[in-house]
Design a protein around this motif. Structure first.
Motif, PDB file in Angstrom:
ATOM      1  N   ASN A  69       0.833  -1.198   0.000  1.00 57.86           N
ATOM      2  CA  ASN A  69       0.000   0.000   0.000  1.00 57.86           C
ATOM      3  C   ASN A  69       0.870   1.251   0.000  1.00 57.86           C
ATOM      4  O   ASN A  69       1.958   1.269   0.567  1.00 57.86           O
ATOM      5  CB  ASN A  69      -0.954   0.011   1.220  1.00 57.86           C
ATOM      6  CG  ASN A  69      -0.356   0.713   2.422  1.00 57.86           C
ATOM      7  OD1 ASN A  69      -0.328   1.933   2.492  1.00 57.86           O
ATOM      8  ND2 ASN A  69       0.169  -0.068   3.368  1.00 57.86           N
ATOM      9  N   SER A  70       0.326   2.267  -0.669  1.00 55.72           N
ATOM     10  CA  SER A  70       0.949   3.591  -0.582  1.00 55.72           C
ATOM     11  C   SER A  70      -0.169   4.609  -0.386  1.00 55.72           C
ATOM     12  O   SER A  70      -0.415   5.461  -1.238  1.00 55.72           O
ATOM     13  CB  SER A  70       1.745   3.899  -1.848  1.00 55.72           C
ATOM     14  OG  SER A  70       2.276   5.204  -1.746  1.00 55.72           O
ATOM     15  N   ILE A  71      -0.868   4.464   0.722  1.00 57.82           N
ATOM     16  CA  ILE A  71      -2.040   5.308   0.977  1.00 57.82           C
ATOM     17  C   ILE A  71      -1.608   6.760   1.197  1.00 57.82           C
ATOM     18  O   ILE A  71      -2.229   7.679   0.667  1.00 57.82           O
ATOM     19  CB  ILE A  71      -2.825   4.797   2.217  1.00 57.82           C
ATOM     20  CG1 ILE A  71      -3.226   3.312   2.036  1.00 57.82           C
ATOM     21  CG2 ILE A  71      -4.048   5.679   2.491  1.00 57.82           C
ATOM     22  CD1 ILE A  71      -4.096   3.019   0.848  1.00 57.82           C
ATOM     23  N   LEU A  73      -1.250   8.297   4.272  1.00 55.32           N
ATOM     24  CA  LEU A  73      -1.882   8.891   5.462  1.00 55.32           C
ATOM     25  C   LEU A  73      -3.157   9.675   5.133  1.00 55.32           C
ATOM     26  O   LEU A  73      -3.366  10.771   5.646  1.00 55.32           O
ATOM     27  CB  LEU A  73      -0.882   9.783   6.220  1.00 55.32           C
ATOM     28  CG  LEU A  73       0.333   9.069   6.800  1.00 55.32           C
ATOM     29  CD1 LEU A  73       1.296  10.068   7.424  1.00 55.32           C
ATOM     30  CD2 LEU A  73      -0.087   8.029   7.841  1.00 55.32           C
ATOM     31  N   GLN A  74      -3.976   9.122   4.269  1.00 55.43           N
ATOM     32  CA  GLN A  74      -5.287   9.740   4.022  1.00 55.43           C
ATOM     33  C   GLN A  74      -6.078   9.759   5.336  1.00 55.43           C
ATOM     34  O   GLN A  74      -6.200   8.741   6.019  1.00 55.43           O
ATOM     35  CB  GLN A  74      -6.067   8.940   2.987  1.00 55.43           C
ATOM     36  CG  GLN A  74      -7.439   9.518   2.732  1.00 55.43           C
ATOM     37  CD  GLN A  74      -8.203   8.746   1.669  1.00 55.43           C
ATOM     38  OE1 GLN A  74      -7.713   7.771   1.123  1.00 55.43           O
ATOM     39  NE2 GLN A  74      -9.406   9.190   1.382  1.00 55.43           N
ATOM     40  N   ASN A  75      -6.578  10.912   5.691  1.00 55.43           N
ATOM     41  CA  ASN A  75      -7.422  11.015   6.886  1.00 55.43           C
ATOM     42  C   ASN A  75      -8.074  12.391   6.898  1.00 55.43           C
ATOM     43  O   ASN A  75      -7.613  13.314   6.228  1.00 55.43           O
ATOM     44  CB  ASN A  75      -6.611  10.751   8.171  1.00 55.43           C
ATOM     45  CG  ASN A  75      -5.777  11.934   8.605  1.00 55.43           C
ATOM     46  OD1 ASN A  75      -6.184  12.717   9.447  1.00 55.43           O
ATOM     47  ND2 ASN A  75      -4.599  12.111   7.987  1.00 55.43           N
ATOM     48  N   ILE A 129       6.018   6.684  13.800  1.00 54.59           N
ATOM     49  CA  ILE A 129       7.266   7.247  13.253  1.00 54.59           C
ATOM     50  C   ILE A 129       7.794   6.295  12.173  1.00 54.59           C
ATOM     51  O   ILE A 129       8.993   6.124  12.014  1.00 54.59           O
ATOM     52  CB  ILE A 129       8.324   7.520  14.353  1.00 54.59           C
ATOM     53  CG1 ILE A 129       8.549   6.285  15.249  1.00 54.59           C
ATOM     54  CG2 ILE A 129       7.908   8.716  15.206  1.00 54.59           C
ATOM     55  CD1 ILE A 129       9.761   6.435  16.190  1.00 54.59           C
ATOM     56  N   SER A 130       6.855   5.692  11.427  1.00 50.56           N
ATOM     57  CA  SER A 130       7.260   4.615  10.532  1.00 50.56           C
ATOM     58  C   SER A 130       6.491   4.539   9.228  1.00 50.56           C
ATOM     59  O   SER A 130       6.594   3.554   8.518  1.00 50.56           O
ATOM     60  CB  SER A 130       7.117   3.286  11.271  1.00 50.56           C
ATOM     61  OG  SER A 130       5.846   3.187  11.913  1.00 50.56           O
ATOM     62  N   CYS A 131       5.719   5.590   8.868  1.00 52.62           N
ATOM     63  CA  CYS A 131       4.955   5.504   7.611  1.00 52.62           C
ATOM     64  C   CYS A 131       5.929   5.568   6.426  1.00 52.62           C
ATOM     65  O   CYS A 131       6.658   6.550   6.288  1.00 52.62           O
ATOM     66  CB  CYS A 131       3.932   6.628   7.497  1.00 52.62           C
ATOM     67  SG  CYS A 131       3.082   6.577   5.902  1.00 52.62           S
ATOM     68  N   PRO A 132       5.934   4.554   5.562  1.00 49.84           N
ATOM     69  CA  PRO A 132       6.895   4.555   4.455  1.00 49.84           C
ATOM     70  C   PRO A 132       6.426   5.371   3.254  1.00 49.84           C
ATOM     71  O   PRO A 132       7.146   5.474   2.271  1.00 49.84           O
ATOM     72  CB  PRO A 132       6.973   3.072   4.070  1.00 49.84           C
ATOM     73  CG  PRO A 132       5.613   2.530   4.379  1.00 49.84           C
ATOM     74  CD  PRO A 132       5.109   3.328   5.563  1.00 49.84           C
ATOM     75  N   ILE A 192       5.896  -4.612  13.704  1.00 51.44           N
ATOM     76  CA  ILE A 192       6.524  -3.724  12.741  1.00 51.44           C
ATOM     77  C   ILE A 192       5.466  -3.037  11.876  1.00 51.44           C
ATOM     78  O   ILE A 192       4.383  -3.584  11.674  1.00 51.44           O
ATOM     79  CB  ILE A 192       7.507  -4.508  11.799  1.00 51.44           C
ATOM     80  CG1 ILE A 192       6.782  -5.625  11.054  1.00 51.44           C
ATOM     81  CG2 ILE A 192       8.687  -5.017  12.548  1.00 51.44           C
ATOM     82  CD1 ILE A 192       7.618  -6.359  10.022  1.00 51.44           C
ATOM     83  N   ASN A 193       5.803  -1.834  11.368  1.00 49.06           N
ATOM     84  CA  ASN A 193       5.027  -1.259  10.295  1.00 49.06           C
ATOM     85  C   ASN A 193       5.410  -2.017   9.011  1.00 49.06           C
ATOM     86  O   ASN A 193       6.114  -3.021   9.071  1.00 49.06           O
ATOM     87  CB  ASN A 193       5.313   0.254  10.185  1.00 49.06           C
ATOM     88  CG  ASN A 193       4.165   1.007   9.506  1.00 49.06           C
ATOM     89  OD1 ASN A 193       3.554   0.498   8.566  1.00 49.06           O
ATOM     90  ND2 ASN A 193       3.878   2.206   9.970  1.00 49.06           N
ATOM     91  N   THR A 194       4.985  -1.562   7.870  1.00 53.44           N
ATOM     92  CA  THR A 194       5.180  -2.314   6.625  1.00 53.44           C
ATOM     93  C   THR A 194       6.621  -2.244   6.126  1.00 53.44           C
ATOM     94  O   THR A 194       7.388  -1.344   6.477  1.00 53.44           O
ATOM     95  CB  THR A 194       4.248  -1.757   5.534  1.00 53.44           C
ATOM     96  OG1 THR A 194       4.454  -0.345   5.448  1.00 53.44           O
ATOM     97  CG2 THR A 194       2.796  -2.046   5.878  1.00 53.44           C
TER      98      THR A 194
END
Ligand code: SIN
Length: 303
Positions: A69-71, A73-75, A129-132, A192-194
């Protein structure tokens, strides 16, 4: 029946199962399918100061054993989350919830948390602290001990609620990052995050995802996540939320034996929206099969 309850950073959970951020919306969407109060808790979608549309489409690529996924951070942004999402959640979920907070500077994490402080239902902050999938901020803070320390200190200065720092596996030494978080005052770590990944479309011969790369999650990541939880458990004293490819009650028990106090379920919710419920309901059977009387007693048992 064995005892499923655990305590995460001083807050009791009926069971250790926590749908992971980004796979469970703001919870009420899943409450249309089942009573989400049977979960330990869940972590809501990463929330930022400003509303975000996220990355260009397409931003999902399916894989044999998972999803990239490469969302981005949609919010809807923290103000709308407080005004519209959390009131809907309150009606259907009657337990403390984990608030996943994302940002592009230490100040932004702080501002989001300061706004969320008035929300009594929030039990823990999961500080992402881990969104790629974002250029600035995101994982860049989680890639060095210094960056992790900066954000941890900043958020700890503005809240008394437990702060659980969510870590990226896309580093050489996740243990050093976890230790930096602990030294800076973090109450827990989630991992872990992705993992960075990509797919290429054979017809166009170009990357499937518009942003080219994204974060890979799903059952194939489980052994990697398990290994990292095991290593981090040996290095820190703060509790760990073990996340990564968990798809069954057996996986959840394995994560706890590696050192997780609670267990995140992520990609599995995208394959089967009832996945987290099924894991909770299957835990007693797995505990009986393997002679486990209380889940709280097995945390780190493999060491
Ligand atoms: C995203 O919104 O891009 C995913 C969030 C994350 O991986 O932290």
């Amino acid at each position: 029946m064995g005892k499923l309850n655990v305590t995460l950073c001083g807050i009791p959970l009926d069971n250790p199962v926590i749908p992971a951020s980004g796979t469970f919306g703001y919870g009420y969407e899943f409450a249309e399918l089942y009573d989400i109060n049977l979960l330990g808790t869940f972590s809501f979608k990463g929330t930022t100061r400003e509303p975000r549309y996220g990355n260009p489409l397409p931003r999902i690529a399916e894989c044999t054993a998972g999803i990239v996924n490469s969302i981005g951070l949609q919010n809807p942004g923290v103000d709308k989350v407080i005004a519209e999402e959390l009131p809907k959640l309150k009606k259907v979920f009657h337990k403390p919830v984990m608030a996943n907070v994302s940002g592009f500077s230490a100040e932004e994490y702080v501002e989001v948390i300061e706004k969320l402080e008035g929300e009594e239902q929030i039990g823990w902050y999961e500080v992402n602290i881990s969104c790629p999938n974002v250029k600035k901020g995101g994982a860049s803070f989680g890639m060095t001990p210094e960056g992790a320390e900066t954000v941890t200190k900043a958020v700890k200065a503005v809240t008394k609620k437990p702060c659980i720092m969510k870590l990226t596996p896309n580093v050489t030494d996740i243990v050093s990052i976890a230790k930096a978080c602990e030294c800076a005052g973090a109450d827990g770590v989630s991992l872990i995050n992705t993992m960075y990944g990509m797919r290429i479309d054979l017809k166009t011969k170009k990357p499937v995802i518009a942003n080219r790369m994204g974060g890979y999650s799903g059952p194939a990541t489980f052994p990697v996540a398990l290994r990292m939880v095991y290593q981090v458990y040996e290095a820190v004293k703060i509790p760990i939320v073990g996340i990564g490819g968990v798809s069954s009650a057996e996986d959840a028990v394995e994560m706890m034996l590696a050192g997780a106090t609670a267990v995140g379920v992520g990609a599995a919710n995208c394959v089967d929206p009832w996945a987290s419920k099924k894991i909770v309901e299957d835990l007693p059977r797995v505990m009986e099969k393997y002679g486990i009387g209380s889940l709280g007693d097995i945390v780190g048992g493999a060491h």
